[in-house]
Write a protein that holds these residues in place. Structure first.
Motif, PDB file in Angstrom:
ATOM      1  N   GLN A 197       0.853  -1.190   0.000  1.00  0.00           N
ATOM      2  CA  GLN A 197       0.000   0.000   0.000  1.00  0.00           C
ATOM      3  C   GLN A 197       0.892   1.245   0.000  1.00  0.00           C
ATOM      4  OE1 GLN A 197      -3.337   0.095  -0.140  1.00  0.00           O
ATOM      5  NE2 GLN A 197      -3.380   2.361  -0.136  1.00  0.00           N
ATOM      6  N   VAL A 198       0.526   2.227  -0.853  1.00  0.00           N
ATOM      7  CA  VAL A 198       1.257   3.504  -0.934  1.00  0.00           C
ATOM      8  C   VAL A 198       0.313   4.630  -0.531  1.00  0.00           C
ATOM      9  CG1 VAL A 198       2.565   5.085  -2.375  1.00  0.00           C
ATOM     10  CG2 VAL A 198       2.709   2.626  -2.778  1.00  0.00           C
ATOM     11  N   ASN A 199       0.752   5.477   0.371  1.00  0.00           N
ATOM     12  CA  ASN A 199       0.015   6.683   0.781  1.00  0.00           C
ATOM     13  C   ASN A 199       0.913   7.897   0.572  1.00  0.00           C
ATOM     14  OD1 ASN A 199      -2.494   5.611   1.669  1.00  0.00           O
ATOM     15  ND2 ASN A 199      -1.476   4.793   3.489  1.00  0.00           N
ATOM     16  N   TYR A 200       0.323   8.928  -0.023  1.00  0.00           N
ATOM     17  CA  TYR A 200       1.068  10.163  -0.290  1.00  0.00           C
ATOM     18  C   TYR A 200       0.566  11.263   0.650  1.00  0.00           C
ATOM     19  CZ  TYR A 200       2.063   7.667  -4.627  1.00  0.00           C
ATOM     20  OH  TYR A 200       2.442   6.724  -5.545  1.00  0.00           O
ATOM     21  N   THR A 201       1.514  12.001   1.191  1.00  0.00           N
ATOM     22  CA  THR A 201       1.200  13.174   2.012  1.00  0.00           C
ATOM     23  C   THR A 201       1.768  14.398   1.310  1.00  0.00           C
ATOM     24  OG1 THR A 201       1.308  11.844   4.026  1.00  0.00           O
ATOM     25  CG2 THR A 201       1.411  14.237   4.277  1.00  0.00           C
ATOM     26  N   THR A 202       0.889  15.298   0.896  1.00  0.00           N
ATOM     27  CA  THR A 202       1.297  16.466   0.108  1.00  0.00           C
ATOM     28  C   THR A 202       1.754  17.605   1.021  1.00  0.00           C
ATOM     29  OG1 THR A 202      -0.937  17.389   0.104  1.00  0.00           O
ATOM     30  CG2 THR A 202      -0.373  15.839  -1.657  1.00  0.00           C
ATOM     31  N   PRO A 203       2.434  18.598   0.475  1.00  0.00           N
ATOM     32  CA  PRO A 203       2.844  19.749   1.292  1.00  0.00           C
ATOM     33  C   PRO A 203       1.665  20.526   1.867  1.00  0.00           C
ATOM     34  CG  PRO A 203       4.153  19.646  -0.713  1.00  0.00           C
ATOM     35  CD  PRO A 203       3.053  18.640  -0.859  1.00  0.00           C
ATOM     36  N   PHE A 204       0.470  20.408   1.273  1.00  0.00           N
ATOM     37  CA  PHE A 204      -0.692  21.123   1.810  1.00  0.00           C
ATOM     38  C   PHE A 204      -1.526  20.215   2.715  1.00  0.00           C
ATOM     39  CE2 PHE A 204      -1.325  19.754  -2.558  1.00  0.00           C
ATOM     40  CZ  PHE A 204      -2.436  18.934  -2.482  1.00  0.00           C
ATOM     41  N   GLN A 205      -0.858  19.146   3.282  1.00  0.00           N
ATOM     42  CA  GLN A 205      -1.411  18.299   4.333  1.00  0.00           C
ATOM     43  C   GLN A 205      -2.595  17.448   3.860  1.00  0.00           C
ATOM     44  OE1 GLN A 205      -2.301  20.824   7.659  1.00  0.00           O
ATOM     45  NE2 GLN A 205      -0.290  21.811   7.611  1.00  0.00           N
ATOM     46  N   ALA A 206      -2.666  17.169   2.600  1.00  0.00           N
ATOM     47  CA  ALA A 206      -3.681  16.262   2.073  1.00  0.00           C
ATOM     48  C   ALA A 206      -3.064  14.881   1.909  1.00  0.00           C
ATOM     49  CB  ALA A 206      -4.214  16.770   0.747  1.00  0.00           C
ATOM     50  N   THR A 207      -3.817  13.846   2.184  1.00  0.00           N
ATOM     51  CA  THR A 207      -3.344  12.464   2.053  1.00  0.00           C
ATOM     52  C   THR A 207      -4.204  11.741   1.028  1.00  0.00           C
ATOM     53  OG1 THR A 207      -4.769  11.726   3.867  1.00  0.00           O
ATOM     54  CG2 THR A 207      -2.502  12.388   4.414  1.00  0.00           C
ATOM     55  N   SER A 208      -3.554  10.903   0.205  1.00  0.00           N
ATOM     56  CA  SER A 208      -4.261  10.149  -0.820  1.00  0.00           C
ATOM     57  C   SER A 208      -3.392   8.978  -1.244  1.00  0.00           C
ATOM     58  CB  SER A 208      -4.590  11.034  -2.022  1.00  0.00           C
ATOM     59  OG  SER A 208      -5.200  10.292  -3.046  1.00  0.00           O
ATOM     60  N   SER A 209      -4.037   7.947  -1.758  1.00  0.00           N
ATOM     61  CA  SER A 209      -3.315   6.772  -2.272  1.00  0.00           C
ATOM     62  C   SER A 209      -3.550   6.571  -3.761  1.00  0.00           C
ATOM     63  CB  SER A 209      -3.756   5.515  -1.507  1.00  0.00           C
ATOM     64  OG  SER A 209      -5.162   5.307  -1.658  1.00  0.00           O
ATOM     65  N   SER A 210      -4.191   7.535  -4.398  1.00  0.00           N
ATOM     66  CA  SER A 210      -4.551   7.356  -5.816  1.00  0.00           C
ATOM     67  C   SER A 210      -4.250   8.600  -6.640  1.00  0.00           C
ATOM     68  CB  SER A 210      -6.039   7.007  -5.939  1.00  0.00           C
ATOM     69  OG  SER A 210      -6.827   8.046  -5.374  1.00  0.00           O
ATOM     70  N   LEU A 211      -3.100   9.215  -6.409  1.00  0.00           N
ATOM     71  CA  LEU A 211      -2.736  10.399  -7.181  1.00  0.00           C
ATOM     72  C   LEU A 211      -2.138   9.993  -8.523  1.00  0.00           C
ATOM     73  CD1 LEU A 211      -1.101  12.678  -4.445  1.00  0.00           C
ATOM     74  CD2 LEU A 211      -3.416  12.813  -5.394  1.00  0.00           C
ATOM     75  N   GLN A 212      -2.546  10.671  -9.571  1.00  0.00           N
ATOM     76  CA  GLN A 212      -1.983  10.449 -10.896  1.00  0.00           C
ATOM     77  C   GLN A 212      -0.663  11.185 -11.079  1.00  0.00           C
ATOM     78  OE1 GLN A 212      -3.312   8.232 -12.990  1.00  0.00           O
ATOM     79  NE2 GLN A 212      -4.843   7.837 -11.383  1.00  0.00           N
ATOM     80  N   ALA A 213      -0.445  12.228 -10.286  1.00  0.00           N
ATOM     81  CA  ALA A 213       0.815  12.973 -10.257  1.00  0.00           C
ATOM     82  C   ALA A 213       1.009  13.440  -8.822  1.00  0.00           C
ATOM     83  CB  ALA A 213       0.784  14.150 -11.220  1.00  0.00           C
ATOM     84  N   VAL A 214       2.236  13.329  -8.345  1.00  0.00           N
ATOM     85  CA  VAL A 214       2.527  13.659  -6.947  1.00  0.00           C
ATOM     86  C   VAL A 214       3.328  14.953  -6.932  1.00  0.00           C
ATOM     87  CG1 VAL A 214       3.511  12.841  -4.785  1.00  0.00           C
ATOM     88  CG2 VAL A 214       2.585  11.207  -6.430  1.00  0.00           C
ATOM     89  N   PRO A 215       2.861  15.991  -6.196  1.00  0.00           N
ATOM     90  CA  PRO A 215       3.553  17.280  -6.219  1.00  0.00           C
ATOM     91  C   PRO A 215       4.931  17.217  -5.569  1.00  0.00           C
ATOM     92  CG  PRO A 215       1.795  17.288  -4.588  1.00  0.00           C
ATOM     93  CD  PRO A 215       1.658  16.013  -5.354  1.00  0.00           C
ATOM     94  N   PHE A 216       5.769  18.107  -6.006  1.00  0.00           N
ATOM     95  CA  PHE A 216       7.128  18.228  -5.480  1.00  0.00           C
ATOM     96  C   PHE A 216       7.093  18.425  -3.958  1.00  0.00           C
ATOM     97  CE2 PHE A 216      10.341  21.501  -4.325  1.00  0.00           C
ATOM     98  CZ  PHE A 216      11.454  20.673  -4.336  1.00  0.00           C
ATOM     99  N   ALA A 217       8.060  17.747  -3.272  1.00  0.00           N
ATOM    100  CA  ALA A 217       8.208  17.794  -1.815  1.00  0.00           C
ATOM    101  C   ALA A 217       7.168  16.960  -1.085  1.00  0.00           C
ATOM    102  CB  ALA A 217       8.188  19.224  -1.302  1.00  0.00           C
TER     103      ALA A 217
END
Length: 647
Positions: A197-217
């Motif tokens: 399982q992959v979870n992404y945490t963005t710089p603007f504190q949003a979490t998602s596991s289904s991003l088509q593009a992941v923002p820098f940082a």
């Protein structure tokens, strides 16, 4: 009592549930290009929604293109799957607002509104209906979703304006808002080579596991399942080269000998090759090369992915690992070295007169009054506006450098409307009778002088002299009348200065083409029988007229001054004589009328006297008649013994 307590408890629970729903912030994220969009289910006013976005580094979303509108629509579609169902037409704030005092403009795409953050206008719009025309209140725009129409993800939400709301009341049907966060670049999503399982945490504190593009940082957390329970891996999206972003990892993640290349192609982008011991590795097709992460492939021709944008052209390097972008003439590379911007050639003043910059080039233009010249004439040559057949002037035209001006012949003046037409000058009106000694007649472009009956025009065309039909009296009589005329003129001057004339002392100026008389010439002429000499009765002398040969230079010598002066004195004597004749005639007529009236009165008196003498005498004329009133009184005497008698 128990029922009342139960009812209160139920109301309390409903209130707590409603408050929890209002404070719960369900969120959906979509990232594409160089921006991420977050849709929120949180009832806030437009001002509070903007504050919520700005605290995380963004703004209320802009919708400047149809592509951007589809990204936001995707985020809203995901949001509707979270939380309880919404009403049929919910609204979500976007960053389009109009401040108080700014009026709507229906001719503009944004109707007078502007985007938060940059304030730049855009041509794209998707209004639901015409905006309200008002300048007295702040207005904000929201997206309205029609949930009654199936296929929400396949249709774009419309724009609608309304009040911006406040803390206690976010707005009618407002259910949330959409934020936008911009980034310098994006990383590709991670690919697993085994269960995990992959979870992404963005710089603007949003979490998602289904991003088509992941923002820098952004941070990626990977949890592998098969044989690695509880073990997690952390990766960071970094900028490895200018405009090149990737994860700080290498090799497939969560690799399992149990599955090999059978699970998700081993995590490889193109080819997966298995070993004899259950291991595997990634490979690339011909024309591509394996990147440093041992998973991704890139073309051996670095220009195959079209890294250069706009007008730029990509040229691969000598080793096939790098490239450079080149711009066509009239363009230059921008700060990213991957796109082209127009060069303003007009900054170097390449043109003789005006320079107009165009995309990738420029053009020269001539000023008004000039036109492009030939090969041997120069860039711009003067236009001859006075050329035959093209002159805009009514009479004379003078060409100048880049322009022209009109002029008129003697006796005409330029019209004030456009400065090209000429109007006749009424010399008799302008000079107030100073051009001619007696009569002045205006003509087209000139004038002519004339004389009263009995006078002849001098050869100079201006003065009048007495001819053989002159009615002039003896010189001694003229000397006597001059003094009388001066008194008459002085009394008229005093009368005009004292304000006797309510209309002022200005003379009445005749209109064009009418006879003009000097101030010293009487406006009414004597009868024809009085203007004719006694030696030749019944002869009428027409006014002598003559066109002046010149309007200047008549009094340059002393002899000419003397002649003009003598002619002027003779003209004055003749005018005085005419005035004397007129006054004498009026007095004679008045005397005749008085005499006739006197004779009439005398005749009437004489006729009355004769009538009295002819009447006959009667006997009754010597008696005095008693009035009838006295008899009636005598008949009514109350003291008379006999009625009707005095005795």
């Amino acid at each position: 009592m128990a029922s009342s307590a139960g009812l209160l408890l139920l109301l309390l629970l409903l209130s707590i549930q409603s408050r929890a729903e209002n404070t719960t912030d369900w969120e959906a994220v979509v990232c594409a290009g160089s921006a991420c969009y977050t849709a929120h289910r949180h009832k806030l006013s437009a001002e509070d929604a903007q504050l919520h976005c700005s605290k995380k580094g963004g703004n209320l979303a802009t919708v400047k293109s149809e592509e951007e509108a589809w990204h936001i629509q995707g985020a809203l579609t995901q949001l509707l799957l979270l939380g309880p169902p919404l009403q049929e037409r919910p609204k979500f704030w976007i960053g389009l607002q109009r401040e108080k005092g700014t009026c709507s403009d229906s001719s503009l795409p944004l109707k007078g509104f502007s985007w938060l953050g940059d304030g730049e206008d855009s041509q794209y719009n998707n209004w639901y209906k015409e905006v309200r025309s008002t300048c007295t209140h702040r207005r904000c725009v929201s997206l309205i979703l029609d949930l009654s129409v199936p296929g929400l993800a396949s249709s774009l939400s419309k724009w609608v304006d309304g009040p911006c709301g406040h803390s206690g009341f976010p707005g009618m049907n407002i259910e949330g808002f959409v934020c936008k966060f911009s980034f310098k670049g994006m990383c590709r999503p991670l690919t697993l080579g085994g269960p995990g399982q992959v979870n992404y945490t963005t710089p603007f504190q949003a979490t998602s596991s289904s991003l088509q593009a992941v923002p820098f940082a952004s941070m990626a957390t990977v949890a592998c399942e098969d044989g690695n329970e509880g073990r997690q891996h952390y990766f960071l999206c970094k900028e490895k080269a200018p405009s090149e972003f990737d994860w700080d990892s290498s090799g497939p993640l969560c690799v399992s000998p149990k599955f090999g290349c059978d699970f998700n192609n081993g995590g490889c982008q193109q080819d997966c090759f298995e070993g004899g011991d259950g291991s595997f590795r990634c490979g690339c097709r011909p024309g591509f090369r394996l990147l440093d992460d041992l998973v991704s492939c890139a073309s051996r021709n670095p220009c195959s992915s079209s890294p250069c944008g706009g007008e730029a052209t990509c040229f691969p390097g000598s080793l096939g690992t790098d490239f450079t972008c080149h711009c066509p003439p009239g363009y230059q590379l921008d700060s990213t070295q991957r796109d082209c911007v127009d060069v303003d050639e007009c900054r170097d003043n390449p043109c003789a007169q005006d320079c107009v910059n165009t995309p990738g080039s420029f053009r020269c233009e001539c000023w008004v009054g000039f036109e492009p010249g030939g090969p041997e004439e120069g860039a711009c040559v003067d236009v001859d506006e006075c050329a035959p057949g093209h002159s805009p002037c009514a009479q004379s035209c003078t060409n100048t450098e880049g322009s022209f001006y009109c002029s008129c012949e003697e006796g005409y003046e330029l019209a004030e409307e456009d400065g090209t037409q000429c109007l006749d000058v009424d010399e008799c009106e302008v000079q107030q009778g100073g051009l001619c000694d007696s009569l002045c007649f205006n003509t087209e472009g000139s004038f002519r002088c004339g004389c009263l009956p009995g006078w002849e025009l001098d050869p100079n065309g201006v003065s009048c002299t007495g001819g053989h039909t002159s009615l002039g009296p003896p010189t001694g009589f003229l000397r006597k009348t001059r003094k009388w005329r001066r008194k008459l003129q002085s009394s008229a001057t005093v009368s005009s200065r004292s304000g006797d004339n309510p209309e002022g002392t200005s003379t009445v100026v005749p209109s064009n083409r009418r006879l003009s008389l000097p101030a010293r010439v009487p406006t009414s002429l004597p009868p024809s029988e009085m203007l004719a000499p006694s030696a030749t009765p019944g002869v009428w002398m027409e006014p002598s007229t003559h066109y002046p040969t010149a309007t200047t230079g008549h009094r340059e010598s002393a002899g000419e001054d003397f002649t003009a002066k003598q002619s002027d004195e003779q003209g004055t004597d003749g005018q005085q004589l005419l005035l004397f004749y007129i006054l004498g005639t009026v007095v004679a007529i008045l005397l005749l009328l008085a005499l006739a009236l006197g004779l009439l009165v005398c005749r009437k008196r004489r006729a009355k006297k004769e009538e009295k003498k002819q009447q006959p005498q009667s006997a009754a004329d010597s008696y005095a008649w008693v009035p009838e009133r006295a008899e009636s009184r005598a008949m009514e005497n109350p003291y008379s013994p006999t009625p009707g008698t005095d005795c």
